[in-house]
Design an enzyme around this catalytic site. Structure first.
Site: not given
Lengths: 438, 438
Positions: A130, A259, A262, A327-328, A361, A420
């Site tokens: 997507y 960041q 964004h 995250e970073h 990035d 089994h």
């Protein structure tokens, strides 16, 4: 104003704990709407997709024009400047080289019992990516999602991307063509996710769906999870910079802003062992904000969610970083490798002041789809592993079964799973009767 | 009677497609109840957990008795027979040896630009394993969930297991002690999942939750996903056996029944290239069902969801198998390795007639937590990989940044992310001024 904290002050632990659990996004409940859209696409296929695209994107399509034609793609790509093309090609090449090393290995071995064990990796057959429309239509994200799938050996790779009023970003189509995408559909929103998961007359279903999207797309991905595989549901972006005083405050400031720009919900945090340096960086951020193109986004992000934390030493910085699980993570210190040894939870680490996060990035090679909202505690960034799956292998011999089968039978009986046990016993009985061939 | 299909007959494609999408479980909507339980545990911690345990398990606990004490565990384990203990120890040893090979490798390399790239794997810090109570309290599942976590290096590993009326399976406690589990809490249901995800005064939160459970547990896992990592939400078990005529019909029959006895919603399918052999297996299943302990479960499973499919040749069998993407696949044919080459989607493959699926449930070594409901198209069984996560690494040098930085800046500008570009530009400007140190 961002939050200023110091670990030496009373009340720090409570304030830091609050920073960790700070809510940055209001959850929008679109689940009922999305359920309706998915049901509609499942019931009416192309007709529903076309109707919803007309309503949301003001674009009239037919089954024949759901996908871009080769000619349309060529015409759009021709609009890309030589410089942009070269930059995108270099990025694709570097991302491909990095991800090629992630391909996992098959294994097979024979034990002393004579039994053979192992596993085999195979690619997902079909994947759908997507790509959001409008401002968030990032060609770099096309590369970051499609190249790992291509490296994994995914046979059919398609994109769904909304094109509101018919507008498409030529760089997105170029990125698709550089990363082995077979078809690009002009379809977005929950209807795109539904079409990828369940298929329509024109859009064949896929096995795995990845890529970012708005609240409708995220809710639709959650709903089709299980029917198909999905990647993580990403939250707003975050950066943590650990920097000592021997840095240019302006470098750190632009890194924090990269960041913040964004999303108003993005979060940028600086941890430093020098309070004065922290103040200098905060001042540099304000200076940059005066002229930054996206100051209307980066400003609120920095003021509402930004933080400058002063610690006693870098060991403490590492501890706090592990609790944040960013995250970073930029390590702008004299010995970044030494500090990195103490980092246990982070999506991506950028070592040293010459490695701004933006390199990751676009062009460094590692993936930029990374775990947000502290999920680096338990999950990883996107990789080739997201597009392959493991089949385990076992091959007994009569001798191996004779050696380990009785224990399996015993455990089956202890779990009251008679059949089994019988499936092992039937074979052991033949061995005991001396009928074993092989 | 199970479904009998032949690929040579008209209408096969439609009947097979229907088999693929057959609904075997009625979804029970317990989501509101579960949301309430989670909110209660978040608000009231231990008090809520204790109250819910009293209500659902008829067991009165205090914060001090939420976990089994070392003495209680020792006393329970002492009840295990020598034979059961030896079988469980052999299973643990073999599962550990298999999973030890799954530990992924770190990587780090230097490119021609001088940049260093790589990644590093680290374990999840804390994991919680859910173990169902009552009939589904399987010690083998404890090994299959806990040992991969132990091998991964998870620091804190806990179990939540309901003990209705205070009854516990001693083998579960032995399995826990064999696989490095630190603490076993007598807590089950959605309240256990909530406690593991959010923590209480007594139960510290974990980062990852795995293990099977009923509808309440599954709904709770879905709800806490994101806050913590979870494993897959498993559906009812399935087996597909591909067998030629050179097999003992009774062996194949007990193999099919070994899945059918798990659950009335389980599914057992035989694909064979010999219609008469298929009939012989079906007859053998009926014969075994007459005396099977769990015939009240296995009988309905086989009659409602079982299938015997006759194909023209084994190549066709592989094609159909790939469309089914079975959890367990037995290849009882002359050349199982040759046929396995054509299998692209399966959770686990059992090669040759001497490898009954039950070996994989207990003692073979591979994990028995495997993707159900066709999800082997895009996912894998449980493994060490579920308890580790990857941090990507990048380290630029001034020279490397000079070489690849301009392309990153270009891409940032093309995406209208100015600060991203500035974070690169600030460093390139210093290089251009000839100030680069290092």
């Amino acid at each position: 104003m961002p939050l200023f904290l110091s670990s030496a002050e009373a009340g720090f632990e409570a304030a830091f704990a609050q920073l960790l659990t700070m809510k940055r996004e209001d959850a929008v409940d679109v689940d009922d709407t999305v359920a309706g859209i998915i049901a509609d696409v499942r019931a009416r296929g192309d007709a529903a997709v076309i109707e919803l695209t007309s309503r949301f994107d003001r674009l009239t399509l037919t089954p024949q024009t759901l996908a871009f034609s080769a000619e349309e793609i060529a015409a759009e790509i021709a609009k890309v400047s030589e410089e942009d093309r070269a930059a995108l090609e270099l990025a694709a090449e570097r991302i491909r080289a990095y991800h090629a090393r992630q391909m996992p290995q098959d294994a097979r071995w024979t034990e002393p019992t004579g039994a053979e064990l192992g596993w085999r990796w195979t690619p997902v057959s079909a994947a759908g990516l997507y790509v959001p429309g409008g401002l968030a239509s990032y060609p770099s994200s096309v590369l970051m999602n499609a190249i790992p799938a291509q490296v994994a050996g995914v046979e059919r790779l398609v994109i769904c991307a909304p094109t509101p009023d018919g507008v498409v970003n030529p760089l997105v189509l170029l990125a698709a063509s550089l990363s082995g995408v077979d078809t690009v559909y002009r379809v977005g929103g929950a209807q795109a996710i539904a079409a990828l998961a369940y298929g329509t007359e024109t859009i064949a279903p896929v096995d795995k769906i990845t890529g970012p999207g708005n609240a409708f797309v995220a809710a639709a991905k959650r709903r089709v999870f299980g029917r198909v595989g999905i990647d993580m549901i990403a939250g707003p972006s975050e950066i943590l910079v650990i920097a000592d005083r021997d840095n240019d405050p302006d470098w750190i400031a632009v890194d924090l802003l990269s960041q913040a720009e964004h999303d108003e919900s993005a979060q940028s945090i600086l941890i430093t062992d020098d309070a004065a340096f922290g103040q200098a960086v905060a001042a540099a951020v304000e200076a940059r904000l005066e002229t930054l193109e996206r100051r209307a986004i980066a400003g609120p992000s920095w003021r509402d969610f930004g933080a400058v934390i002063t610690v006693r030493d870098l060991a403490e910085a590492a501890e706090l970083s592990n609790r944040i699980a960013p995250e970073h993570l930029e390590l702008c210190v004299a010995d970044p490798d030494g500090l990195a040894e103490h980092i246990t939870h982070a999506g991506a680490i950028f070592l040293g002041a010459w490695t701004p996060e933006a390199i990751g990035d676009y062009i460094g090679g590692p993936n930029h789809v990374l775990p947000t909202a502290r999920s680096a505690r338990f999950s990883s960034g996107l990789s080739v592993m997201d597009f392959v799956k493991r089949t385990t292998l076992a091959k007994m011999t009569p001798a191996a079964l004779a050696e380990i089968g009785p224990a399996a039978e015993r455990l089956a009986i202890s779990e009251s799973l008679e059949a089994h046990g019988l499936s092992v016993r039937a074979r052991l009985d033949r061995l005991n009767r001396g009928e074993a061939a092989e």
